[in-house]
Design a protein around this motif. Structure first.
Motif, short mmCIF file in Angstrom:
data_model
loop_
_atom_site.label_atom_id
_atom_site.label_comp_id
_atom_site.label_asym_id
_atom_site.label_seq_id
_atom_site.Cartn_x
_atom_site.Cartn_y
_atom_site.Cartn_z
N ASN A 1 -3.84 7.33 3.69
CA ASN A 1 -4.86 6.48 4.32
C ASN A 1 -6.08 7.30 4.75
OD1 ASN A 1 -3.43 4.09 4.03
ND2 ASN A 1 -2.36 4.32 5.99
N ARG A 2 -5.84 8.48 5.33
CA ARG A 2 -6.96 9.32 5.78
C ARG A 2 -7.80 9.79 4.60
NH1 ARG A 2 -2.94 11.66 9.01
NH2 ARG A 2 -2.94 13.56 7.72
N ARG B 1 -9.80 6.79 3.11
CA ARG B 1 -10.94 6.40 3.94
C ARG B 1 -12.06 7.43 3.85
NH1 ARG B 1 -11.66 2.75 7.97
NH2 ARG B 1 -9.44 2.21 8.03
N SER C 1 0.27 8.01 5.93
CA SER C 1 -0.83 8.27 6.87
C SER C 1 -1.85 9.23 6.26
CB SER C 1 -0.28 8.86 8.18
OG SER C 1 0.55 7.93 8.84
N VAL D 1 0.84 -1.20 0.00
CA VAL D 1 0.00 0.00 0.00
C VAL D 1 0.87 1.25 0.00
CG1 VAL D 1 -1.64 1.35 1.37
CG2 VAL D 1 -2.00 -1.10 1.05
N SER D 2 1.96 1.22 0.73
CA SER D 2 2.85 2.38 0.77
C SER D 2 3.45 2.66 -0.60
CB SER D 2 3.97 2.16 1.79
OG SER D 2 4.72 1.00 1.48
N ALA E 1 -10.25 1.39 4.38
CA ALA E 1 -8.81 1.54 4.25
C ALA E 1 -8.36 1.05 2.87
CB ALA E 1 -8.11 0.74 5.34
N PRO E 2 -7.24 1.55 2.35
CA PRO E 2 -6.77 1.11 1.04
C PRO E 2 -6.61 -0.41 0.95
CG PRO E 2 -5.54 3.02 1.75
CD PRO E 2 -6.40 2.62 2.91
#
Length: 311
Positions: A297-298, A301, A294, A281-282, A307-308
């Protein structure tokens, strides 16, 4: 102007094929996540002229030089914007069409309509090139634009509405046809005499800035170092003007940049399902232009409710 037409969902490629059959060689561009199109295409004839009703939530419709070479470009299109908004470009004209606005398009030249994936409706009047050339000669140029507040635009809309209100007899149809061409001639003559006549209420400079900003972000969104001030610098405009131009489509440059990055991330996440474990994911976050996992992700969502890794 037209009676209500049932809208349906159909594959983007099917819509593209139907559009080409009705209007000629145009290409559609869907958003990265879009596989289905909501809308309709329908053709009707009034006083010997063809009208095409186009309703769509596609991202954009374009006609390139290559498309122009594929068919004979036998028509001019007088486009009436009925619902939604469209960023339109042809020749030196870039403008934002609002409901009630209209623009004359030359099918022998490249053109571009951007709808941003939001539903809109247009009525396209197909004007035979041979008749237009015979009537107006060198006055005809694509990109002629009229706002809804222009009296000629209002008169043109009234004539077309009259044509669809009921079935006219042959004599009435002939008068309506002549009224239509007379008003088109008035539009062409007025703008040839005063090029600024139709631009009083049109935020043309804002539309040009918007087009430049959209194109630059579309090309560079995956650059982790891209910032909105850099977009403004690239366009040679101020941050305030850039913000105002994006307000034409109800968003901000920052939100549009995030949207493009998230759309790209979705495509990479979907591709990962066919080859599990191939990308973290990163890695996808960085490849999509985010430099903070981070934050990615926010935003993900917030946009998609998960979440991814769960997408």
């Amino acid at each position: 102007m037209l009676a209500n037409i049932a809208h349906s969902k159909l594959p983007v490629e099917q819509f593209n094929t139907e559009l080409r059959d009705i209007c000629g060689a145009f290409q559609t561009q869907a958003t990265e996540q879009q596989t289905e199109h909501r809308g309709a295409l329908q053709v009707e004839e009034r006083f010997g002229l063809e009208f095409a009703h186009v309703a769509t939530d596609i991202h954009a419709i374009r006609r390139s030089n290559r498309d122009v070479r594929q068919d004979d470009g036998e028509n001019f299109f007088l486009i009436f914007q009925e619902e939604g908004r469209a960023l339109m470009s042809q020749n030196d004209t870039t403008c934002m069409l609002q409901p009630g606005d209209m623009i004359l398009i030359d099918s022998a030249k490249p053109s571009e309509f951007t709808f941003f994936g939001k539903f809109q409706r247009q009525l396209s009047l197909h004007l035979p090139r041979q008749e237009m050339s015979k009537r107006f000669g060198e006055l005809i140029h694509g990109g002629k634009f009229l706002t809804q507040n222009d009296q000629t635009a209002q008169a043109l809309s009234a004539v077309v509405s009259k044509a669809f209100a009921h079935n006219s007899n042959e004599t009435q149809s002939n008068y309506l046809r002549e009224a239509l061409f007379g008003l088109i001639g008035a539009m062409l003559f007025e703008q040839a005499s005063d090029p600024n006549a139709a631009g009083i209420d049109a935020d043309v400079s804002g539309a040009q800035t918007l087009k430049g900003g959209l194109n630059f972000i579309d090309q560079c969104f995956s650059n982790n170092e891209l910032t909105i001030p850099q977009v403004a610098d690239h366009l040679g405009t101020s941050m305030r003007q850039l913000q105002r131009s994006f307000a034409l489509i109800g968003t901000t440059p920052t939100d549009y940049l995030i949207q493009k990055r998230l759309e790209h991330a979705c495509q990479l996440l979907l591709a990962r399902h066919s080859k599990p474990g191939t990308q973290l994911v990163s890695t996808i976050a960085y490849a999509s232009g985010f430099n903070d996992v981070s934050y990615f992700n926010r935003q993900f969502r917030r946009a998609f409710g998960c979440a991814p890794g769960q997408f």
